[in-house]
Design an enzyme around this catalytic site. Sequence first.
Site, PDB file in Angstrom:
ATOM      1  N   CYS A  25       0.807  -1.204   0.000  1.00 41.28           N
ATOM      2  CA  CYS A  25       0.000   0.000   0.000  1.00 41.28           C
ATOM      3  C   CYS A  25       0.849   1.266   0.000  1.00 41.28           C
ATOM      4  O   CYS A  25       2.054   1.237   0.200  1.00 41.28           O
ATOM      5  CB  CYS A  25      -0.956   0.032   1.179  1.00 41.28           C
ATOM      6  SG  CYS A  25      -0.259  -0.488   2.728  1.00 41.28           S
ATOM      7  N   GLY A  64      -0.261  -0.025  -5.077  1.00 51.15           N
ATOM      8  CA  GLY A  64      -1.470  -0.788  -4.800  1.00 51.15           C
ATOM      9  C   GLY A  64      -2.544  -0.482  -5.809  1.00 51.15           C
ATOM     10  O   GLY A  64      -2.868   0.682  -6.044  1.00 51.15           O
ATOM     11  N   ASN A  74       0.654   1.683   6.070  1.00 49.41           N
ATOM     12  CA  ASN A  74       1.517   0.934   5.157  1.00 49.41           C
ATOM     13  C   ASN A  74       2.469   0.119   6.000  1.00 49.41           C
ATOM     14  O   ASN A  74       3.236   0.674   6.794  1.00 49.41           O
ATOM     15  CB  ASN A  74       2.302   1.894   4.254  1.00 49.41           C
ATOM     16  CG  ASN A  74       3.270   1.169   3.333  1.00 49.41           C
ATOM     17  OD1 ASN A  74       3.099  -0.011   3.053  1.00 49.41           O
ATOM     18  ND2 ASN A  74       4.277   1.879   2.863  1.00 49.41           N
ATOM     19  N   GLY A  75       2.435  -1.200   5.864  1.00 50.36           N
ATOM     20  CA  GLY A  75       3.323  -2.062   6.638  1.00 50.36           C
ATOM     21  C   GLY A  75       2.624  -3.337   7.055  1.00 50.36           C
ATOM     22  O   GLY A  75       1.585  -3.714   6.515  1.00 50.36           O
ATOM     23  N   TYR A 105      12.813  -2.341  -6.500  1.00 47.64           N
ATOM     24  CA  TYR A 105      11.613  -2.603  -7.294  1.00 47.64           C
ATOM     25  C   TYR A 105      10.425  -1.698  -6.988  1.00 47.64           C
ATOM     26  O   TYR A 105       9.801  -1.164  -7.894  1.00 47.64           O
ATOM     27  CB  TYR A 105      11.191  -4.071  -7.097  1.00 47.64           C
ATOM     28  CG  TYR A 105       9.903  -4.448  -7.791  1.00 47.64           C
ATOM     29  CD1 TYR A 105       9.828  -4.477  -9.181  1.00 47.64           C
ATOM     30  CD2 TYR A 105       8.762  -4.780  -7.070  1.00 47.64           C
ATOM     31  CE1 TYR A 105       8.652  -4.820  -9.828  1.00 47.64           C
ATOM     32  CE2 TYR A 105       7.582  -5.129  -7.705  1.00 47.64           C
ATOM     33  CZ  TYR A 105       7.534  -5.150  -9.090  1.00 47.64           C
ATOM     34  OH  TYR A 105       6.367  -5.482  -9.720  1.00 47.64           O
TER      35      TYR A 105
END
Length: 590
Positions: free
Chosen positions: A96, A122, A196-197, A338
């Site tokens: 996310c 996302g 996020n995580g 990436y």
Amino acid sequence: MAASANISPLSSSPAPAKPISKSPSFYLNQPQKTNFSLFLKSSPFPSKPVFHHRNPQFTICSKNPISDFFPTNKTGPEESFVPSFSDDDDKPREECGVVGIFGDPEASRLCYLALHALQHRGQEGAGIVAVNNNVLQSVTGVGLVSEVFNESKLSQLPGEMAIGHVRYSTAGSSMLKNVQPFVAGYRFGSVGVAHNGNLVNYRALRHMLEDNGSIFNTSSDTEVVLHLIAISKARPFFLRIVDACEKLEGAYSMVFVTEDKLVAVRDPHGFRPLVMGRRSNGAVVFASETCALDLIEATYEREVNPGEVLVVDKKDGVQSLCLMPHPEPKQCIFEHIYFSLPNSVVFGRSVYESRYAFGEILATEAPVDCDVVIAVPDSGVVAALGYAAKAGVPFQQGLIRSHYVGRTFIEPSQKIRDFGVKLKLSPVRGVLEGKRVVVVDDSIVRGTTSSKIVRLIKEAGAKEIHMRIASPPIIASCYYGVDTPSSEELISNRMSVEEIREFIGCDSLAFLPLDSLKKMLASDSQTFCYACFSGKYPVMPKEVKVKKVGDFLDDGLSGPMDSIDGGWVKGPTNVNIEKEIDPMYQRSKN
């Protein structure tokens, strides 16, 4: 419904007559509690943000300078959205991206644009929560940002403060309820959160909360954070966040919104990125990457530091609080390999320059006689440019990526080999035929896509194919907010480099050496997490849910915890790591 709008009333919490210290924290039986101390320090910025609207009743300009971005006749996403998953999309997935904006009359529309810039983080769900007249208003939906939001939806989100979220998750009829930001009410008002995580002690926390009467509506670990905030006795609100964070283990970069405050927090290790910027009108912006700041013309100021809580309001501007003591930062190296866009600055480093250097290292340490260098688009392009420049060999577009492939497709009854890859990548015969080709990709996960790409290039007439991978071999799963397969599915965990070469069918194969990667990072090397390459985890997963084949996390599942136990496996221990992971790593280097 594929999109939803929720409105949660806020009640103003009375200001305490004097500072109230945090109450003693409760203790958990399973995870070890981390003790943080707290100190308040002045903002590193010399001046407080300047806001054009000081009236507590939020308003929005009647003139909408960016309304041209939103088609007025566009409807929401279809109700029967079913994404397609296959081995042809064989990459780790960042789960996310988050955005927070304070002090702009078009906060929700700017949030919408910032989420567009973070769409690569996302693609399965998006949402925005805005504050207007002491009410948190929420619109969430399944699909891309452009599918979830239109002018009608954004008109429901007035106000000068907003948070947003884009999410990679799973298919399923219950997926919508797991789309963030989440909004919850408690006795002092309401709070919205975007996260996020991944919390490695989520299951223990959820069991504890359920034993004490908490009721969960989703299967997301983010909901645990809301429950911890609600039961905290600390005052004022931002100390509730600190109190909740003391109980969390793992990775979290979060933005919170209340009736009058925007709060950004990053875990003490700093696994996931979070940056701060400012627009020319003084509006404060938080985002997962700097590319989101660029699109909405916000100037990058700095990172949110690991273990830092930033509180923004009209009275005091930006205040910084720190969770202490600080462990050594362990930032995710895959952001540079990436996940992040090349035009972003992540963890204080240019992503473009990092990937270019990865390609140069491969050309130096794994040279081969070749006629042309090509990339697996899009993530392999910058590393391929670095390889070609260092090797003195021309870079060409040997593979063309289609950017118009939807999430679903209909395959003809007569099966086409490598159908999924052929939909996305098309070889250029004029570049490849009769040539010795170096193919640069960012990573190999299962190896299924790489073998199909090699076959495509061979069918286009390439004389030789030499694969160069701009990352070390991935031998272990990530537990800090990246969706990776279980270790048993990772090809570098099961095979040596030579065995992988035979499996994918190329003439030679080389990975970026881990030691060379660390040398390139120089003094910053100790601040990055390399767990997926070494199996050595900065925060040991105690009870971790690992994605198995066909099991895309626990999203969409409901009911008691027992109903999702099939997706959980026992996390590795230090003994297992030393006995099992390290020998695998040694074999992968051979």
